[in-house]
Design a protein around this motif. Structure first.
Motif, PDB file in Angstrom:
ATOM      1  N   THR A  77      19.559 -27.772  41.556  1.00  0.00           N
ATOM      2  CA  THR A  77      19.027 -27.741  40.193  1.00  0.00           C
ATOM      3  C   THR A  77      17.521 -27.503  40.214  1.00  0.00           C
ATOM      4  OG1 THR A  77      20.764 -29.259  39.453  1.00  0.00           O
ATOM      5  CG2 THR A  77      18.863 -28.995  38.014  1.00  0.00           C
ATOM      6  N   ASP A  78      16.829 -28.147  41.159  1.00  0.00           N
ATOM      7  CA  ASP A  78      15.387 -27.930  41.301  1.00  0.00           C
ATOM      8  C   ASP A  78      15.091 -26.472  41.655  1.00  0.00           C
ATOM      9  OD1 ASP A  78      14.896 -30.569  40.732  1.00  0.00           O
ATOM     10  OD2 ASP A  78      14.627 -31.186  42.832  1.00  0.00           O
ATOM     11  N   GLN A  79      15.913 -25.895  42.528  1.00  0.00           N
ATOM     12  CA  GLN A  79      15.721 -24.492  42.902  1.00  0.00           C
ATOM     13  C   GLN A  79      15.932 -23.567  41.705  1.00  0.00           C
ATOM     14  OE1 GLN A  79      18.352 -23.793  46.225  1.00  0.00           O
ATOM     15  NE2 GLN A  79      17.018 -24.821  47.683  1.00  0.00           N
ATOM     16  N   ALA A  80      16.944 -23.888  40.895  1.00  0.00           N
ATOM     17  CA  ALA A  80      17.196 -23.088  39.694  1.00  0.00           C
ATOM     18  C   ALA A  80      16.007 -23.163  38.747  1.00  0.00           C
ATOM     19  CB  ALA A  80      18.464 -23.573  38.995  1.00  0.00           C
ATOM     20  N   ALA A  81      15.468 -24.367  38.570  1.00  0.00           N
ATOM     21  CA  ALA A  81      14.313 -24.549  37.687  1.00  0.00           C
ATOM     22  C   ALA A  81      13.111 -23.761  38.191  1.00  0.00           C
ATOM     23  CB  ALA A  81      13.975 -26.037  37.584  1.00  0.00           C
ATOM     24  N   LYS A  82      12.915 -23.762  39.507  1.00  0.00           N
ATOM     25  CA  LYS A  82      11.784 -23.030  40.094  1.00  0.00           C
ATOM     26  C   LYS A  82      11.927 -21.529  39.865  1.00  0.00           C
ATOM     27  CE  LYS A  82       9.236 -22.464  44.434  1.00  0.00           C
ATOM     28  NZ  LYS A  82       9.164 -22.848  45.872  1.00  0.00           N
ATOM     29  N   LEU A  83      13.135 -21.007  40.032  1.00  0.00           N
ATOM     30  CA  LEU A  83      13.367 -19.579  39.810  1.00  0.00           C
ATOM     31  C   LEU A  83      13.127 -19.204  38.353  1.00  0.00           C
ATOM     32  CD1 LEU A  83      16.621 -19.102  41.932  1.00  0.00           C
ATOM     33  CD2 LEU A  83      14.422 -17.969  42.349  1.00  0.00           C
ATOM     34  N   LEU A  84      13.589 -20.055  37.451  1.00  0.00           N
ATOM     35  CA  LEU A  84      13.463 -19.763  36.026  1.00  0.00           C
ATOM     36  C   LEU A  84      12.019 -19.896  35.540  1.00  0.00           C
ATOM     37  CD1 LEU A  84      16.626 -21.690  34.800  1.00  0.00           C
ATOM     38  CD2 LEU A  84      16.320 -19.208  34.791  1.00  0.00           C
ATOM     39  N   ALA A  85      11.248 -20.750  36.199  1.00  0.00           N
ATOM     40  CA  ALA A  85       9.865 -20.976  35.782  1.00  0.00           C
ATOM     41  C   ALA A  85       8.899 -19.971  36.386  1.00  0.00           C
ATOM     42  CB  ALA A  85       9.432 -22.389  36.166  1.00  0.00           C
ATOM     43  N   ASP A  86       9.364 -19.216  37.346  1.00  0.00           N
ATOM     44  CA  ASP A  86       8.495 -18.267  38.045  1.00  0.00           C
ATOM     45  C   ASP A  86       8.135 -17.103  37.131  1.00  0.00           C
ATOM     46  OD1 ASP A  86       7.130 -16.643  39.730  1.00  0.00           O
ATOM     47  OD2 ASP A  86       8.748 -16.374  41.192  1.00  0.00           O
ATOM     48  N   ASP A  87       6.892 -17.060  36.706  1.00  0.00           N
ATOM     49  CA  ASP A  87       6.440 -15.989  35.819  1.00  0.00           C
ATOM     50  C   ASP A  87       5.763 -14.860  36.586  1.00  0.00           C
ATOM     51  OD1 ASP A  87       7.361 -16.969  33.377  1.00  0.00           O
ATOM     52  OD2 ASP A  87       5.661 -18.335  33.200  1.00  0.00           O
ATOM     53  N   SER A  88       5.964 -14.832  37.905  1.00  0.00           N
ATOM     54  CA  SER A  88       5.380 -13.739  38.687  1.00  0.00           C
ATOM     55  C   SER A  88       6.117 -12.434  38.431  1.00  0.00           C
ATOM     56  CB  SER A  88       5.417 -14.078  40.187  1.00  0.00           C
ATOM     57  OG  SER A  88       6.765 -14.172  40.649  1.00  0.00           O
ATOM     58  N   ILE A  89       7.346 -12.541  37.918  1.00  0.00           N
ATOM     59  CA  ILE A  89       8.075 -11.336  37.525  1.00  0.00           C
ATOM     60  C   ILE A  89       7.941 -11.168  36.022  1.00  0.00           C
ATOM     61  CG2 ILE A  89       9.743 -11.601  39.389  1.00  0.00           C
ATOM     62  CD1 ILE A  89      11.782 -12.455  37.270  1.00  0.00           C
ATOM     63  N   GLU A  90       8.082  -9.946  35.564  1.00  0.00           N
ATOM     64  CA  GLU A  90       7.970  -9.654  34.137  1.00  0.00           C
ATOM     65  C   GLU A  90       9.336  -9.818  33.495  1.00  0.00           C
ATOM     66  OE1 GLU A  90       5.314  -9.002  32.358  1.00  0.00           O
ATOM     67  OE2 GLU A  90       3.899  -9.065  34.034  1.00  0.00           O
TER      68      GLU A  90
END
Length: 211
Positions: A77-90
């Motif tokens: 779940t933490d990994q999912a949150a990190k992926l979703l919060a990553d704004d390095s992609i547009e």
């Protein structure tokens, strides 16, 4: 049941999209995916890989909860949150409207997977296989419009299905699940994660309409 394009017409997938789901099914396909650049994949299909991976982490986290592996569920779940919060992609590059505008007006729906299929009534015949062979040859030469025309003339309908994830709703649900897991409320966390799967919108479009 729709018939997914098989090996004889595999290159037709380049007409519109690449399926990340299919890419993860075999080691050979995964190796092929890893051998190309992220930009090349982006040029092929506007699919948010991070969104797709986040959704897989969510699904596995739910399995972990019911398997009694709560520590693993928290990690996923933490990994999912990190992926979703990553704004390095547009993220906006992957946003698409569903057919019903009411579904997408309050959130940014991003494409996390896509498949191409032939019409439900598709039947293999020598004539249609010949058209697919011609379409593949034109795709090999970079003539995508010509390939589509070959399929249209052969009365082969081609449909595309995209899976749209509401970015904000998913982020909020995953954050809620993180807190519930910390509080030891595992069943409630599962329901929060389940809500992200239920929020996915399936958007189907006809690329070629049979006569």
């Amino acid at each position: 049941m729709k018939k997914i394009i098989t090996a004889t017409a595999l290159s037709l997938a380049l007409i519109s999209s690449f399926s990340w789901a299919d890419a993860g099914k075999t080691d050979a396909m995964q190796t092929a995916t890893n051998s190309v650049t992220a930009q090349q994949l982006k040029d092929v299909a506007l699919i948010a890989e991070q969104g797709f991976n986040a959704m897989h982490n969510i699904q596995y986290a739910r399995l972990a909860i019911f398997g009694g592996k709560t520590d693993l569920a928290m990690k996923l779940t933490d990994q999912a949150a990190k992926l979703l919060a990553d704004d390095s992609i547009e993220w906006k590059d992957f946003v698409k409207q569903a057919k019903d505008p009411a579904l997408t007006k309050n959130d940014s729906y991003v494409v996390i997977d896509a498949t191409i299929s032939l019409a439900e009534n598709y039947v293999v015949t020598p004539e249609k296989q010949s058209a697919i062979d011609k379409a593949n040859e034109k795709l090999r030469k970079g003539d995508k419009k010509g390939a589509l025309e070959e399929l249209r003339l052969a009365d082969i309908a081609v449909n595309e299905t995209e899976y749209l994830m509401p970015l904000n709703i998913t982020r909020q649900a995953v954050a809620k699940a993180q807190q519930l897991l910390k509080d030891g409320k595992y069943y409630e966390a599962n329901l929060a994660l389940l809500s992200t799967e239920e929020a996915i919108v399936v958007n189907s479009e006809t690329l070629i309409d049979a006569n």
